[in-house]
Scaffold this motif. Sequence first.
Motif, PDB file in Angstrom:
ATOM      1  N   SER B 636       0.808  -1.212   0.000  1.00 47.91           N
ATOM      2  CA  SER B 636       0.000   0.000   0.000  1.00 47.91           C
ATOM      3  C   SER B 636       0.843   1.265   0.000  1.00 47.91           C
ATOM      4  O   SER B 636       0.295   2.374   0.104  1.00 47.91           O
ATOM      5  N   LEU B 637       2.090   1.103  -0.120  1.00 44.99           N
ATOM      6  CA  LEU B 637       2.972   2.273  -0.128  1.00 44.99           C
ATOM      7  C   LEU B 637       2.756   3.059  -1.429  1.00 44.99           C
ATOM      8  O   LEU B 637       2.484   2.512  -2.499  1.00 44.99           O
ATOM      9  N   ARG B 638       2.961   4.291  -1.269  1.00 51.93           N
ATOM     10  CA  ARG B 638       2.844   5.151  -2.413  1.00 51.93           C
ATOM     11  C   ARG B 638       4.224   5.596  -2.861  1.00 51.93           C
ATOM     12  O   ARG B 638       5.164   5.576  -2.071  1.00 51.93           O
ATOM     13  N   PRO B 639       4.306   5.968  -4.025  1.00 53.51           N
ATOM     14  CA  PRO B 639       5.617   6.410  -4.488  1.00 53.51           C
ATOM     15  C   PRO B 639       6.115   7.594  -3.684  1.00 53.51           C
ATOM     16  O   PRO B 639       5.371   8.549  -3.425  1.00 53.51           O
ATOM     17  N   GLY B 640       7.353   7.497  -3.329  1.00 53.17           N
ATOM     18  CA  GLY B 640       7.964   8.572  -2.573  1.00 53.17           C
ATOM     19  C   GLY B 640       7.860   8.408  -1.080  1.00 53.17           C
ATOM     20  O   GLY B 640       8.441   9.191  -0.330  1.00 53.17           O
ATOM     21  N   ASP B 641       7.126   7.444  -0.638  1.00 51.07           N
ATOM     22  CA  ASP B 641       7.011   7.255   0.813  1.00 51.07           C
ATOM     23  C   ASP B 641       8.353   6.829   1.418  1.00 51.07           C
ATOM     24  O   ASP B 641       9.124   6.093   0.789  1.00 51.07           O
ATOM     25  N   LEU B 642       8.544   7.288   2.600  1.00 55.49           N
ATOM     26  CA  LEU B 642       9.744   6.880   3.343  1.00 55.49           C
ATOM     27  C   LEU B 642       9.395   5.689   4.236  1.00 55.49           C
ATOM     28  O   LEU B 642       8.362   5.702   4.917  1.00 55.49           O
ATOM     29  N   VAL B 643      10.220   4.735   4.159  1.00 56.17           N
ATOM     30  CA  VAL B 643      10.054   3.535   4.988  1.00 56.17           C
ATOM     31  C   VAL B 643      11.319   3.371   5.826  1.00 56.17           C
ATOM     32  O   VAL B 643      12.422   3.278   5.276  1.00 56.17           O
ATOM     33  N   LEU B 644      11.136   3.362   7.111  1.00 52.16           N
ATOM     34  CA  LEU B 644      12.267   3.145   8.017  1.00 52.16           C
ATOM     35  C   LEU B 644      12.562   1.652   8.082  1.00 52.16           C
ATOM     36  O   LEU B 644      11.711   0.856   8.509  1.00 52.16           O
ATOM     37  N   VAL B 645      13.705   1.266   7.641  1.00 53.05           N
ATOM     38  CA  VAL B 645      14.105  -0.141   7.609  1.00 53.05           C
ATOM     39  C   VAL B 645      15.190  -0.347   8.669  1.00 53.05           C
ATOM     40  O   VAL B 645      16.255   0.259   8.592  1.00 53.05           O
ATOM     41  N   GLY B 646      14.906  -1.203   9.611  1.00 50.89           N
ATOM     42  CA  GLY B 646      15.883  -1.540  10.652  1.00 50.89           C
ATOM     43  C   GLY B 646      16.549  -2.862  10.356  1.00 50.89           C
ATOM     44  O   GLY B 646      15.882  -3.843  10.020  1.00 50.89           O
ATOM     45  N   VAL B 647      17.857  -2.890  10.432  1.00 51.28           N
ATOM     46  CA  VAL B 647      18.629  -4.094  10.142  1.00 51.28           C
ATOM     47  C   VAL B 647      19.379  -4.459  11.424  1.00 51.28           C
ATOM     48  O   VAL B 647      20.286  -3.734  11.845  1.00 51.28           O
ATOM     49  N   GLU B 648      18.969  -5.563  12.022  1.00 51.53           N
ATOM     50  CA  GLU B 648      19.547  -5.985  13.304  1.00 51.53           C
ATOM     51  C   GLU B 648      20.043  -7.425  13.223  1.00 51.53           C
ATOM     52  O   GLU B 648      19.660  -8.286  14.025  1.00 51.53           O
ATOM     53  N   TYR B 649      20.899  -7.710  12.290  1.00 51.62           N
ATOM     54  CA  TYR B 649      21.471  -9.049  12.224  1.00 51.62           C
ATOM     55  C   TYR B 649      22.857  -8.948  11.612  1.00 51.62           C
ATOM     56  O   TYR B 649      23.179  -7.972  10.927  1.00 51.62           O
ATOM     57  N   VAL B 767      14.217  -6.143  10.320  1.00 56.40           N
ATOM     58  CA  VAL B 767      14.740  -7.496  10.116  1.00 56.40           C
ATOM     59  C   VAL B 767      15.705  -7.753  11.259  1.00 56.40           C
ATOM     60  O   VAL B 767      16.790  -7.148  11.310  1.00 56.40           O
ATOM     61  N   GLY B 768      15.314  -8.625  12.170  1.00 51.40           N
ATOM     62  CA  GLY B 768      16.112  -8.855  13.374  1.00 51.40           C
ATOM     63  C   GLY B 768      16.452 -10.311  13.565  1.00 51.40           C
ATOM     64  O   GLY B 768      15.675 -11.197  13.228  1.00 51.40           O
ATOM     65  N   GLU B 769      17.601 -10.530  14.149  1.00 57.66           N
ATOM     66  CA  GLU B 769      18.061 -11.894  14.423  1.00 57.66           C
ATOM     67  C   GLU B 769      17.686 -12.323  15.835  1.00 57.66           C
ATOM     68  O   GLU B 769      17.242 -13.454  16.053  1.00 57.66           O
ATOM     69  N   ARG B 770      17.875 -11.416  16.779  1.00 55.12           N
ATOM     70  CA  ARG B 770      17.620 -11.781  18.171  1.00 55.12           C
ATOM     71  C   ARG B 770      16.321 -11.148  18.652  1.00 55.12           C
ATOM     72  O   ARG B 770      15.937 -10.060  18.188  1.00 55.12           O
ATOM     73  N   ALA B 771      15.729 -11.794  19.561  1.00 58.87           N
ATOM     74  CA  ALA B 771      14.471 -11.288  20.104  1.00 58.87           C
ATOM     75  C   ALA B 771      14.687  -9.997  20.883  1.00 58.87           C
ATOM     76  O   ALA B 771      13.800  -9.144  20.931  1.00 58.87           O
ATOM     77  N   GLU B 772      15.849  -9.873  21.487  1.00 61.94           N
ATOM     78  CA  GLU B 772      16.098  -8.658  22.274  1.00 61.94           C
ATOM     79  C   GLU B 772      16.126  -7.421  21.381  1.00 61.94           C
ATOM     80  O   GLU B 772      15.594  -6.361  21.739  1.00 61.94           O
ATOM     81  N   ASP B 773      16.753  -7.588  20.222  1.00 64.38           N
ATOM     82  CA  ASP B 773      16.813  -6.435  19.317  1.00 64.38           C
ATOM     83  C   ASP B 773      15.438  -6.053  18.809  1.00 64.38           C
ATOM     84  O   ASP B 773      15.084  -4.868  18.723  1.00 64.38           O
ATOM     85  N   VAL B 774      14.681  -7.035  18.473  1.00 66.97           N
ATOM     86  CA  VAL B 774      13.340  -6.753  17.975  1.00 66.97           C
ATOM     87  C   VAL B 774      12.473  -6.146  19.070  1.00 66.97           C
ATOM     88  O   VAL B 774      11.686  -5.222  18.843  1.00 66.97           O
ATOM     89  N   ARG B 775      12.674  -6.660  20.275  1.00 66.96           N
ATOM     90  CA  ARG B 775      11.896  -6.119  21.394  1.00 66.96           C
ATOM     91  C   ARG B 775      12.265  -4.657  21.646  1.00 66.96           C
ATOM     92  O   ARG B 775      11.422  -3.839  22.029  1.00 66.96           O
ATOM     93  N   GLY B 776      13.518  -4.337  21.455  1.00 65.08           N
ATOM     94  CA  GLY B 776      13.924  -2.938  21.620  1.00 65.08           C
ATOM     95  C   GLY B 776      13.206  -2.024  20.660  1.00 65.08           C
ATOM     96  O   GLY B 776      12.756  -0.941  21.025  1.00 65.08           O
ATOM     97  N   TRP B 777      13.083  -2.448  19.455  1.00 70.18           N
ATOM     98  CA  TRP B 777      12.342  -1.652  18.489  1.00 70.18           C
ATOM     99  C   TRP B 777      10.867  -1.539  18.874  1.00 70.18           C
ATOM    100  O   TRP B 777      10.255  -0.477  18.745  1.00 70.18           O
ATOM    101  N   ALA B 778      10.338  -2.621  19.336  1.00 72.14           N
ATOM    102  CA  ALA B 778       8.923  -2.611  19.703  1.00 72.14           C
ATOM    103  C   ALA B 778       8.659  -1.721  20.910  1.00 72.14           C
ATOM    104  O   ALA B 778       7.565  -1.178  21.061  1.00 72.14           O
ATOM    105  N   GLU B 779       9.654  -1.571  21.742  1.00 70.67           N
ATOM    106  CA  GLU B 779       9.441  -0.806  22.969  1.00 70.67           C
ATOM    107  C   GLU B 779       9.861   0.658  22.841  1.00 70.67           C
ATOM    108  O   GLU B 779       9.326   1.521  23.539  1.00 70.67           O
TER     109      GLU B 779
END
Lengths: 222, 1150
Positions: B636-649, B767-779
């Motif tokens: 549903s993204l539109r052209p030009g939208d910014l998407v924050l991509v987190g890389v945690e692995y 995109v996370g490898e460990r649960a702790e990293d993903v949890r940090g983003w969620a929190e």
Amino acid sequence: MARITRVLAAVIAIGFGLITLAGLLVGEGLGFLSAFVDGLRVRDLAGLFLQLVVITAAVTVLIGVVNLLLVHLRRVRQRACGWVYSTVLLAAAVAVLAATVLERAGVLTGDPPLTRLLLEDVQVSVESALAGLLLFALVYGAVRATRSQRFSGWALLFTLALLIALAGALPLPELAPLAEARSWLLAVPVSAGARGILLGIALATLVAGVRVLIGQDRSYRE
Amino acid sequence: MSDDKNTDDFSWLRGSGDDSQDDWPEQDDTPPGWDQPDDNQPDLLGDRLGFTGDLAWRGGEADAEPPAGLASGSGLTGQLPWMRRYTPEDDPNEEKPGDDDLAWLRGTEDDLLAGRVEPPAPSESEPEAGTQVSPRPHVSLPSWLEDDEDVGAAEAFPAGAVPDEPEVVWEPSVAAEPPDAGLPDWLLDEEEPAQAVPPTEVPLLDDTGALSQEWLKTGELLRDTVESDITFDQWLAQQAEAERVPDIEEHLPEFGLGEAEPLALDPAVVESGDLPDWFLGLDELDTSAAPDWFTGEARLPAEPAPLQPPAELESAGLDEGFFDTGDLPEWFAQDAPAAAPGWLEDLEGASGADLPEPDLADLGFIDEAGTAAPAASDDIDSLLAGLGAGEVILPAGASADDDLDFDALLDEPDLEDFPDLPPPDEPRLPSEAPDWLTEMGATVGGVSAAALVRQREDRPLAELPDRLRKLRARGEAVLAQQPAADPGPLAELLPGVEEVLPAAPTAPAAPSLAAGLLLTPDQRRRADLLRALAGAEAAEPEEALAPVETGFLEDEDDLFEAVYEGAPAEQAVEAPAPAAAGRRARLKPARLLIALLVAAAVILPFFVPPLRIGELPPAEFAAGSGARVVFDTLNSLRPGDLVLVGVEYGPTAAGELDSLTGVLLRHILLRRARPVVVGTNPVGVLRTDGILRDLGCADSPFLVELGRSTPLRPNDDYYVVRYLPAAVVGLRALAQNAAALVATDLRGQLTGLADVTLADFAAVALVGERAEDVRGWAEQVAPLTAAPLLVATGFSAAPLLEPYVGPAFAGLLVGFPDAVTYASLLASPDVRLPAPELELTEEPEVSAPEATEEPTPEPIFTPTAAPTFTPTPALPSAVIFSTQSVNVRQGPGTEFAVITTAEPGAEVLVLAQSGDGLWSQIRLASGVEGWVSSSLLRLRPGEGVPATPTPAPTDTPAATATPPPATNTPPPTATAPPTDTPAPTSTVTPTATAPAVVTTPPAAATPQPPQVTAVVVASQGVNVRSGPGTGFQPIGSLPPGAQVEVIGRSGDAGWIQVRLADGREGWISAPLLQINAPQGSSRAPDEIVVVMADADIGSLLRQDAPPPAPAVPYAEERWYGMNLGLLVIVLVILLGAVLNTARGILRRRR
């Protein structure tokens, strides 16, 4: 002097921690307190402190890298145990650092860049291969785990859960019941256990933070 | 106490008449009268106080007259001044002198004698206590004690030798008998014939205050002056008994006595501690005339609990005058008497052999049965002998004749001599000493003898615990096995010297802390024993003595050899064999077999198709699932939208998470959105930067999917911002102040996102490898943004992240299967956003192509040799977008020389663009024209980049632009798109560009793409599926022989895309079709090119165009390899569990 330093460290840590906590707690939904909070600019202050922490952490990483290099350098000079591996480490660090600097300076203009080759073809490949070897160790460990002096119900339960989790992941039509069992296993008991673990982690983190704020835990000083 | 005589035989015992009872009376030299024979005295036996020597009843001596001066009579009638010194004032604990002060002499007041001997009846001769008695006359020795040849007693005891008895006055508590009362006649003087004095109450003291003789004669107990339970005599007896040492005579049998007749005494009669008859020689005496006290007929007041001596033992009591030194018989005197008393003559010839053997059982105190009760006796000796009857145990081997050696008994108690004692094996705690030994109270060095006996007794073996018992047995065995230590030659010469001299330094075989200890041979033996007991390898004594061969000990070694001749020579201490360097680990077949099996299962599916088991992942996600939410959200993204991509692995999880990262980035890019990559893992950020560069490089097939001809530009098409330090704190900082953290990229270049906040992001993909990293983003991040948080993770962290799905995560992708499914979804046509409408200029040389309802493909622009440039009326303006000065070159390339530089932010006019779009020709404000990199320019909105002329523009005929075919179909040849997507499409960037002039096609008409058809060759109807795989749903079917139009194929050429007659498109398995040769015109001699409307996105599908790279490389092979490997792992674990369980059961049964 040492005592003053310890006291000062505790005062700084506790003071900054309380201000940051107040700034984090202060939000836009505090109602009547927002007036006071805005006036105090606590939230901005907390944000500033967080930025300072980020910068400090980055500098700490840099210091750690320098310290690590110095340690290995000392080991090489003293011909201590494992000095050969230290030599390899130092050489690799220096090589990567030099390549990066030269690429940024435009001296090295290869395509793809040398640093990327080192990253993709050396570091990622080696680490991925080591992670792949873990598979064999885990399998053999699982086989040995079933070897127990005393066969108990817990061992049987563990083995059964292990087999369900692995076999249920196989995309075979014959193992469809196991797939359903695996889904239930992950959704109900595993999820419940994970929630419990997360609660424990949250409580432990809360306690640790409170301990630091009240000065009972002073791990930040020697 | 004789009651016949009034003479005071104990005048010498009286005091000086002083009322003070502390003074010792001056002894009267007058011999006592008791020693004078008095034939007139009745034969009295019993408990009289001593004897006065007047033993007329003995006979033969009756005519002997006592020497002058000796009082005859019954004996002690006088005072006993020495008894006066015990006064209540002197000793508060002292009992008051009783009526019978002489009771101890009779033995009547002894506690031990209490009950056995009746206190003597008060005698008339005994004065009352306190009654002053007159001094008794001096008593001479009896005739029987005198020898005719010897010096007479008168000479031995001349008159006056014994001082007169002082007169002592005291007041008796009871009436004392007259002084002479009770005294036998023979103890009294002849001048004073005994007069029968009726028993009357005689005062204790006479007029002078001395002990009344009359009272003494009565034999009455001296009563206490104060009220007490016991009399003074009793107290004295108690004290004496407590302090006395038992005499040997108490243990000696009574010889020659036989069984004496029990005394016919009145209970009130005192049975004094009479001397044994044998001692007194009374067995042959005629006691008919013996005084009462001698015979025991004297009456004494009844006292409680008198002691009863053994009946067989009789002894004469001691009369009052016994201690009258004036009347002391010669045998009693220290000096040897001139003549032995006559009564002793009876015993002189007696020997032990003449005496009958005593019967131990008769003794009473020796209880063989242990239950013999003492016979009652009224004399002290028998009484004393009967002490402890039934409790004393003597050694069985001992006899009464043997002298008991108490020292030897204490030293080595031989348990064998005590047969009655329980055997040692029986538990007997605590070890007991003989009771008689205990009762003896003997001490040795302050320690009780009984305690010594107990201590010296070894602990019974049965009492030892098993461990100690085994150790003891082992020690004994080791000692027995241990050879005798070689004393060495020195011991032969000087025996015993080794024990004295210290041994040579010992050097143990192995270096230890104890090296160099000096041990004696005995110590060495003990050390060896300890080592043997401890299980250590005990070194041989010879080896222990072997010196260590070192330079320091060379001299000592030589000395060792010289001194100990014959000692073992220097033994080189062999160094322990060095451990083999790099000991080879033993190969374990089980591990090797398991590793080979798993490796084969994972690798073989790549090469062996029959091993490809399992179904491929589904082509679509289940409706409502977390994965589906992720896809729909990004879709549903539109052209030009910014998407924050987190890389945690990191690299370790790259094998599993790279595929997920790739599909997410592809989707975002396909949607024309701009990913902003951040992360707390620097390696992950670097790798993502590499992935994006690979996707957007010039040779990337993805560009085809994107419909781009130009590679992706960093900080334009995507942003690789930075590495966030401090982990969770960095995330919090990003959430609160994103603009500050995304302003610059990984290389320090400006990103142009200085004003971006977290709210400006349309979505957050992690995109996370460990649960702790993903949890940090969620929190830390998710709560501060309204954008949905989409998470992609591996199998290991998925269970721990399930609780977050919903409250924190909008969607969740797990592992490689979801990546494969996601990739298949990316091929759907609705994923790609349509390219922006081409703004074609109304130029004669350019004609718009025939548009179709389908988006136009990306034509490929191929500049001609002499392109022309037709400037547009308005040149687009742009801004120098850089942090530093930009080089303006002569040509579109770094090989061209730099003309000038442009400052950042400078406005320029874009004149043209190179064919690849990487360089743009600009005109500076100064009018200088040159080429700069297109990435350093930012067009104004709405601006378009003109066509790119060549450096050497030449006049060329009007070029006609052949618009690209409006359809997104490939060339006539069945050239499948590089991706296995059903509808390869190309998009057009929003930025419109001026149409480019392309080569002039020949005059021939626009070539029509050749049509490729295929015929169904299956024997039965075939399914037409919606996608290239059996997992796709069939949308129709074709009968055998049906002819369809081929419009594409899958990447592996296993599926053919066809167009049905009704216009629907589907996929049919390639083996089921037979593709016909393309129909239509042959290939044009010239290259068919398509004039692209947008130079940036120009990409024409060509026949030999390489297929686009799959979103997930080797997806199927990897999937099959995973399946087979997982199956093998399950089987291995199951087999191992079964084998181990069986082994455990068998072991338990054993």
